[in-house]
Design an enzyme around this catalytic site. Structure first.
Site, PDB file in Angstrom:
ATOM      1  N   GLY A 508      -6.323   9.819  -2.230  1.00 10.51           N
ATOM      2  CA  GLY A 508      -5.797  10.928  -1.437  1.00 10.51           C
ATOM      3  C   GLY A 508      -4.305  10.748  -1.251  1.00 10.51           C
ATOM      4  O   GLY A 508      -3.676   9.815  -1.764  1.00 10.51           O
ATOM      5  N   HIS A 509      -3.737  11.673  -0.475  1.00  9.41           N
ATOM      6  CA  HIS A 509      -2.283  11.651  -0.224  1.00  9.41           C
ATOM      7  C   HIS A 509      -2.054  12.120   1.202  1.00  9.41           C
ATOM      8  O   HIS A 509      -2.484  13.193   1.581  1.00  9.41           O
ATOM      9  CB  HIS A 509      -1.552  12.560  -1.208  1.00  9.41           C
ATOM     10  CG  HIS A 509      -0.078  12.312  -1.264  1.00  9.41           C
ATOM     11  ND1 HIS A 509       0.773  12.683  -0.246  1.00  9.41           N
ATOM     12  CD2 HIS A 509       0.688  11.710  -2.201  1.00  9.41           C
ATOM     13  CE1 HIS A 509       2.000  12.331  -0.562  1.00  9.41           C
ATOM     14  NE2 HIS A 509       1.984  11.740  -1.741  1.00  9.41           N
ATOM     15  N   GLY A 510      -1.408  11.276   1.979  1.00 13.08           N
ATOM     16  CA  GLY A 510      -1.132  11.615   3.368  1.00 13.08           C
ATOM     17  C   GLY A 510       0.333  11.880   3.602  1.00 13.08           C
ATOM     18  O   GLY A 510       1.128  12.005   2.668  1.00 13.08           O
ATOM     19  N   GLY A 511       0.704  11.943   4.883  1.00 11.20           N
ATOM     20  CA  GLY A 511       2.070  12.259   5.231  1.00 11.20           C
ATOM     21  C   GLY A 511       3.062  11.163   4.893  1.00 11.20           C
ATOM     22  O   GLY A 511       4.246  11.400   4.796  1.00 11.20           O
ATOM     23  N   PHE A 512       2.560   9.905   4.709  1.00 13.47           N
ATOM     24  CA  PHE A 512       3.464   8.799   4.466  1.00 13.47           C
ATOM     25  C   PHE A 512       3.385   8.255   3.051  1.00 13.47           C
ATOM     26  O   PHE A 512       4.171   7.414   2.663  1.00 13.47           O
ATOM     27  CB  PHE A 512       3.176   7.663   5.454  1.00 13.47           C
ATOM     28  CG  PHE A 512       3.336   8.062   6.890  1.00 13.47           C
ATOM     29  CD1 PHE A 512       4.595   8.109   7.461  1.00 13.47           C
ATOM     30  CD2 PHE A 512       2.239   8.400   7.659  1.00 13.47           C
ATOM     31  CE1 PHE A 512       4.751   8.480   8.774  1.00 13.47           C
ATOM     32  CE2 PHE A 512       2.399   8.773   8.976  1.00 13.47           C
ATOM     33  CZ  PHE A 512       3.659   8.815   9.538  1.00 13.47           C
ATOM     34  N   GLY A 513       2.409   8.701   2.255  1.00 10.78           N
ATOM     35  CA  GLY A 513       2.324   8.224   0.882  1.00 10.78           C
ATOM     36  C   GLY A 513       0.934   8.407   0.315  1.00 10.78           C
ATOM     37  O   GLY A 513       0.001   8.857   0.979  1.00 10.78           O
ATOM     38  N   VAL A 515      -2.676   7.101  -1.516  1.00  8.89           N
ATOM     39  CA  VAL A 515      -3.636   6.018  -1.312  1.00  8.89           C
ATOM     40  C   VAL A 515      -4.433   5.835  -2.594  1.00  8.89           C
ATOM     41  O   VAL A 515      -4.915   6.807  -3.185  1.00  8.89           O
ATOM     42  CB  VAL A 515      -4.588   6.322  -0.136  1.00  8.89           C
ATOM     43  CG1 VAL A 515      -5.521   5.150   0.115  1.00  8.89           C
ATOM     44  CG2 VAL A 515      -3.795   6.638   1.122  1.00  8.89           C
ATOM     45  N   ASP A 623       0.164  11.863  13.832  1.00 11.23           N
ATOM     46  CA  ASP A 623      -0.411  12.609  12.700  1.00 11.23           C
ATOM     47  C   ASP A 623      -1.936  12.616  12.773  1.00 11.23           C
ATOM     48  O   ASP A 623      -2.625  12.356  11.777  1.00 11.23           O
ATOM     49  CB  ASP A 623       0.051  11.983  11.383  1.00 11.23           C
ATOM     50  CG  ASP A 623      -0.067  12.968  10.222  1.00 11.23           C
ATOM     51  OD1 ASP A 623      -0.351  14.150  10.481  1.00 11.23           O
ATOM     52  OD2 ASP A 623       0.119  12.557   9.064  1.00 11.23           O
TER      53      ASP A 623
END
Length: 826
Positions: A508-513, A515, A623
């Site tokens: 996945g992809h979150g607000g900080f980078g 995964v 977040d």
């Protein structure tokens, strides 16, 4: 007698011509001196050189400035109260001054004038239009950024708000006939190719134009409180919009500040987008709240002739194909792509030697087309024979040929909707031909030199590898002694690169980078987060990671280790086999029974409460959303990404930007620019709790029957859900997939807690510790009032957007009188 009659005129002309020339020069000098060098008796110097004028509360300043060229100076207005230079108005956009020392602003002959007073002469580079002042006047810079000229009686006879540049400020009115025109580039205030105005002939909406005549975006009609195509305008705690006499030739559109009064502005950017910003004092950064068109490639002619637009590129959306280069390299670097791309060619360029490169299926705009029915080879030969032909396309099924001439604009992939043609395009590129042959001796010399360089490079590389391994080994030994009290493992970048198989399996992809899945210690599966924008130095990063690593709670994802090597910053977490909660909150997704949902609600609240109230230093998550609530093998909730806001440096603008698609999670006080507290997490948790209760995301299709049977509408769920819950109809909000199998007492409790958490005012929201007690039944939960701001968005009805033909036209109900009163009283 005859000769005398012919000689006399020749002598006369010989003397008359120089006299006429001299007289003309004296006349021109006299005119110039009158307008500039010899000002009228009513001339008055307002500012000159490096002098400035400040508004009353020092919010704005008027003066002379330059961008990156010391030979180009401008009279402008910018914010004096913030460190970031932000210019909101420029007078002499098309005629810059040569230096600041020779610059002057004067009232001369009843006009406001900007003069360039050099030793070699004096020029009037700009003068006000529409100013009719008799007698002595004065200039004032108001607190709202309006430059005003007042006459001897104190009456305003001219104001800069009537002649805007590229920025729309609170209190400014956009009327029929006025336009906002962008800068040519980020460093050039000259008028660009994009402008904004009220759209004729109805004047009920605004539009963006290319070259003043090509409309490529419209806001949708005025609904009574916003434009239908811009739902982001429904933010009453930042600004209040008004539109007097819409749909008439006296239409006037504007907006005013709220009681919070955050610095806010609208700007027509050189990229062709209209953007809305608010200033954050905490981060000292302009937060871009929304922009239109959202896709930069929908801006007409953005990349110029033969420039390809890629909307996925975050840094530069425009590029040139192989064999081409920007026609204006410096302008291209500054963000001005209007020059487009030109072919690379040498001095001996011959268009007959050109070739064609296929760039595949693309959309583009081309008005000069020659069509014929012929084979591909003949089609190509026909274009090659004419140096003005810049490309061709051929359809083998119909044997149709198209040769293109002139400019090709709006080149983009097949998903673009600006191009009028969608075809497999072949563009013309130069083929460099050289008649010189390389001698055999030269070839042998090149081979020998290449071999020597290759051997030397191998030796140097081996030396560097051995040296790096030695340094890394010493660093690891040092790290083990520096962090003896933590249970975190320090990984090398090489280890994590191998563990994730080159970061190939993305979770996945979150607000900080992003995964990635990985395997460490032979069989242990982990999740590796690669941070995209780490803040601070290596020492500070390690200290923060160790602080987070020592935080242990059953409802927090455990940090196993980290990597801090050169520019690489990675975190290693326990792997959660059941993934994020968001995977259970979508159509067709996996279902959760009520017991699991209730446990997730309490577990998440406990985890956040631990961060807020039980850690040595309070940690604000910043977040909270379903993507950051992970589920282990027993479906127990684990809050992830905690502490990253502090680890990254609390870059709130970055977090806000990642929430662009799910802005409903952000607390109102955060967007308005004030300092946030733990109550911002409470608001986000309340929004997540509504999604968990309804088994759906906050923005998607409405419940059955909610939209009159229309299946292509978008719907904002929280206002409707909050109203139903406060009216006592909680069952209407519960996920239909549960089939009525749930504990009604627990459902009511969860619904009421969710509405308490999303209250407008921070003080009205409970702490997370109190939320846990409410959910566990230890504290009675009263019926909360409906959130006023959420209800103002929809005036008691659903937030809906009708999608047709690939474009979204959002329709929003008018505010009822009751909702208007609620907003004004908020």
């Amino acid at each position: 007698m005859t000769s005398s009659s012919y000689a006399t005129p020749q002598i006369s002309l010989k003397f008359i011509i120089p006299i006429l020339v001299l007289t003309s020069l004296q006349l021109l000098t006299s005119i110039q001196s009158k307008s500039c060098l010899n000002p009228s008796s009513s001339s008055k110097v307002i500012i000159s050189g490096n002098s400035t004028i400040l508004s009353e509360n020092r919010t704005f300043v008027l003066g002379f400035f330059n961008t990156n060229d010391d030979s180009k100076w401008y009279l402008g207005i910018w914010y004096a109260s913030i460190p970031t230079p932000t210019y909101v108005w420029v007078a002499n956009r098309e005629t810059p001054l040569s230096s600041r020392e020779s610059s002057a602003l004067e009232i001369d002959g009843g006009k406001l004038t900007v003069k360039d007073k050099r030793d070699s002469g004096c020029d009037v580079v700009w003068e006000s239009v529409g100013l009719k002042s008799e007698g002595e006047g004065d200039v004032k810079l108001l607190e709202d950024g309006d430059l005003v000229v007042v006459d001897a009686h104190g009456a305003a006879v001219w104001r800069s708000f009537d002649f805007p540049a590229d920025t729309f400020l609170p209190g400014m009115n956009l009327t029929v006939g006025q336009t906002l025109t962008c800068w040519k580039s980020d460093n050039d205030p000259a008028p660009g190719r994009y402008s904004l105005r009220l759209r004729p002939p109805d004047y009920g909406e605004v539009e963006l134009l290319f070259d003043g005549n090509r409309t490529y975006w419209t806001s949708g009609n005025w609904t009574g409180n916003i434009f239908s195509g811009v739902p982001e305008m429904t933010v009453p705690y930042i600004y209040r919009f008004y539109f007097t006499n819409p749909f008439t030739e006296t239409a006037t559109f504007g907006f005013t500040e709220t009681q919070l009064k955050p610095l806010t502005r609208f700007n027509v950017d050189s990229s062709g987008q209209v953007r809305q910003y608010t200033w954050s004092p905490q981060t000292e950064f302009w937060n871009m709240f929304w922009s239109e068109p959202e896709n930069p490639c929908r801006v007409y002619g953005l990349c110029g002739n033969l420039g390809f637009c890629n909307a996925k590129s975050m840094v530069n959306p425009c590029k040139c194909f192989d064999g081409f280069r920007p026609s204006d390299g410096s302008g291209w670097d500054a963000g001005d792509f209007s020059g487009g791309c030109v072919t690379n060619s040498d001095n001996n360029y011959n268009c007959r030697n050109d070739k064609f490169e296929s760039i595949g299926d693309v959309t583009f705009d081309q008005e000069k087309v020659e069509s014929s029915s012929t084979s591909r080879s003949d089609c190509e030969r026909k274009c090659l024979s004419n140096c003005s032909c810049i490309g061709f396309s051929h359809n083998p099924k119909t044997n149709s040929c198209k040769n293109y001439f002139g400019e090709i604009l709006n080149l983009g992939n097949s998903s673009s909707d600006l191009g009028i043609i969608q075809d497999s395009l072949n563009i013309r590129v130069s083929k460099r031909v050289s008649g010189k042959k390389i001698e055999p001796k030269t070839v042998i010399l090149i081979i020998i030199i290449s071999c020597i360089l290759a051997i030397s490079s191998i030796i140097v590389i081996i030396f560097l590898i051995l040296r790096k391994n030695t340094i890394n080994r010493k660093k690891l030994e040092q790290e083990e002694s520096v962090f003896p009290v933590t249970n975190l493992k320090v990984f090398t970048y090489k280890e994590l690169h191998a563990a994730t198989n080159g970061f190939s399996e993305k979770l996945g992809h979150g607000g900080f980078g992003a995964v990635f899945s990985g395997i460490v210690e032979e069989s242990t599966q982990v999740a590796v987060k690669r941070l995209e924008r780490p803040g601070g130095g290596e020492k500070e990063f390690r200290a923060e990671v160790c602080t987070i690593g020592n935080i242990q709670h059953v409802n927090l994802v455990r940090l196993r280790g980290f990597c801090s090597e050169e520019s690489h910053r990675l975190l290693v977490y326990d792997y959660m086999p059941n993934g994020p909660l968001s995977g259970y909150l979508k159509t067709g997704g996996r279902n959760l029974d009520w017991d699991a949902r209730f446990r997730i609600a309490i577990g998440t609240a406990r985890g956040i409460a631990y961060l807020h109230e039980e850690c040595r230093n309070c940690i604000i998550h910043c977040d909270i959303k379903p993507e950051n609530i992970l589920l282990d093998q027993d479906l127990s909730a684990k809050v992830s990404d905690f502490g990253l806001a502090k680890l990254i440096g609390r870059d709130f603008s970055r977090v806000l930007a990642t929430m662009r698609g799910t802005w409903g999670y952000v607390a109102p006080e955060w967007i308005s620019g004030v300092a946030i507290t733990t109550k911002a997490d409470v608001y986000s948790y309340g929004m997540t709790l509504l999604e968990l209760l309804g088994g759906r995301r906050n923005v998607e299709g409405p419940p059955d029957g909610g939209n009159g049977g229309e299946s292509n509408e978008k719907w904002f769920f929280p206002p409707w859900a909050a109203r139903k819950i406060t009216e006592g109809d909680v069952a209407a909000v519960v996920d239909e997939r549960l089939g009525g199998e749930y504990n009604m007492e627990e459902v009511v409790r969860v619904g009421l807690v969710a509405v308490w958490c999303i209250q407008d005012e921070e003080v009205a929201r409970p702490t997370m510790g109190m939320v846990v007690k409410m959910l566990e039944g230890l504290v009675a939960v009263e019926v909360p009032p409906p959130p006023k701001l959420l209800q103002a968005l929809v005036s008691g009805e659903s937030f809906r957007g009708v999608v047709s033909n690939g474009q979204t036209n959002t329709t929003i109900a008018r505010l009822s009188n009751e909702s208007k009163d609620s907003v004004s009283g908020a």
